[in-house]
Design a protein around this motif. Structure first.
Motif, PDB file in Angstrom:
ATOM      1  N   ASP A 102      55.506  60.132  55.444  1.00 38.79           N
ATOM      2  CA  ASP A 102      54.722  58.914  55.719  1.00 38.79           C
ATOM      3  C   ASP A 102      53.500  59.270  56.557  1.00 38.79           C
ATOM      4  N   GLN A 142      49.283  59.493  55.357  1.00 39.26           N
ATOM      5  CA  GLN A 142      48.228  58.705  56.007  1.00 39.26           C
ATOM      6  C   GLN A 142      46.903  59.466  56.018  1.00 39.26           C
ATOM      7  N   TYR A 158      51.654  55.202  48.261  1.00 42.17           N
ATOM      8  CA  TYR A 158      50.934  55.374  49.525  1.00 42.17           C
ATOM      9  C   TYR A 158      49.467  54.925  49.471  1.00 42.17           C
ATOM     10  N   GLU A 209      47.994  52.827  47.121  1.00 44.81           N
ATOM     11  CA  GLU A 209      47.809  51.445  46.669  1.00 44.81           C
ATOM     12  C   GLU A 209      48.837  50.492  47.262  1.00 44.81           C
ATOM     13  N   SER A 210      49.786  51.040  48.002  1.00 41.57           N
ATOM     14  CA  SER A 210      50.861  50.249  48.611  1.00 41.57           C
ATOM     15  C   SER A 210      51.567  49.365  47.585  1.00 41.57           C
ATOM     16  N   SER A 233      54.567  47.932  45.402  1.00 35.39           N
ATOM     17  CA  SER A 233      56.007  47.804  45.633  1.00 35.39           C
ATOM     18  C   SER A 233      56.757  48.612  44.566  1.00 35.39           C
TER      19      SER A 233
END
Lengths: 139, 194
Positions: free
Chosen positions: A14, A18, B144, B146-147, B149
């Motif tokens: 994660d 970023q 990551y 485009e987020s 679901s």
């Protein structure tokens, strides 16, 4: 223990992600797409047709065909096909031909027309494949 | 992009508005290219697939019923076009052949990562993502960048939500192992000593 390990490297990924970002396109990509689309839309629906069998070939075939017709109508009318006469000596198929009242002349014409039809048929099959390929109907 | 904007853009595209297509390309070109690159692993091929994706989307916009986000629909086209491209060109995706190993020392890897320069981090992660098998790279990018679901990703890849969950887990694990490999021992020790 395994679950805690999983959590820690998931947290690591994660964090890593970023810092990541999508790949960047360089150059005039947008203009290229719009240009390509214009080219597709403005392309003629039917591209210039090029006969698979050339005009010269048709001319030669026509001359040959006409020659056979003229020769068969003006020339020797007693034309006998070798294989029919030879076969008839061994097999009794001569009677079959006797029943057909068509003279030798008409057989010759018949073979000429048959040959011509064969050429047309071959061209049709060839053209179908050609058009399928050109307009992407295959695959 | 909001639902309202999606509807507006879709409507304009359906009317054949080229400016709307321009907007669509400007909005999504980098992401479409990223997805294509993850699969075809070649920049020129990825650009060709991206171009093909936008043209296909413009020509098929009548088929978009608005059941999903416009972007998701577009990514689905990009994903499948990329797979088709590989199949058509009989290309074998060039990904790393290393056996997928467990991360041996996550604390150490994390420590090294924290000490790396931002530019260096970007280079390492870019290289690592490029080495991942196509589907892993696509899932991570969608999740990551485009987020999206899990349900939306399942719609793009045309697989079940559960499969996406499993694959996302596996993709993260592979990326972590790959990153650890890439940050070689020398680098690790030099950063660790700081």
């Amino acid at each position: 223990m395994q679950a805690s390990d999983d959590k820690s490297w998931e947290r690591f990924i994660d964090k890593v992600m970023q810092e990541a970002e999508p790949e960047k396109l360089t150059g005039d990509f947008t203009e290229n797409v719009l240009g390509a689309l214009d080219a597709i839309e403005n392309a003629p629906l039917v591209s210039g047709y090029k006969a698979p069998i050339s005009r010269m070939t048709w001319l030669v075939l026509g001359v040959v065909f006409a020659g056979v017709l003229v020769w068969s109508s003006l020339g020797s009318t007693s034309l006998q096909w070798g294989w029919t006469s030879r076969l008839s000596t061994y097999l009794d198929i001569g009677s079959l031909f006797e029943e057909l009242t068509l003279p030798a002349l008409e057989y010759t014409s018949l073979y000429s027309i048959g040959l011509f039809a064969l050429f047309v048929l071959l061209q049709l099959v060839y053209m179908k494949r050609l058009f399928d390929r050109r307009f992407g109907l295959e695959g | 992009m909001g639902q309202h904007s999606d509807q507006h853009l879709t409507q304009r595209l359906k009317e054949g508005d080229k400016q709307a297509l321009r907007s669509l390309i400007e909005l999504y070109k980098h992401m479409v290219y990223t997805l294509a690159l993850r699969i075809v692993h070649n920049e020129e091929d990825a650009e060709e697939v991206s171009q093909d994706t936008f043209i296909k989307a413009y020509q098929s916009i009548e088929g978009f019923k608005g059941d999903s986000k416009l972007s998701t629909w577009l990514y689905r086209i990009a994903y499948h076009r990329s797979l088709d491209y590989i199949k058509k060109n009989k290309r074998k995706p060039q990904t790393t052949t290393l056996e997928w190993e467990e991360v041996s020392n996550i604390q150490m890897a994390e420590k090294v990562w924290d000490h790396m320069e931002a530019m260096e981090k970007r280079q390492v992660i870019r290289r690592a993502l490029g080495k991942l098998p196509g589907e892993d790279g696509v899932i991570l990018s969608l999740f990551y960048f485009e987020s999206l679901s899990l349900k939306e990703i399942s719609g793009v890849l045309n697989i079940s939500v559960n499969s996406v969950k499993v694959k996302l887990h596996r993709s993260r694990k592979r990326l972590a192992a790959l990153l650890e490999k890439m940050m070689d021992k020398q680098t690790i020790s030099s950063y660790a000593s700081k």
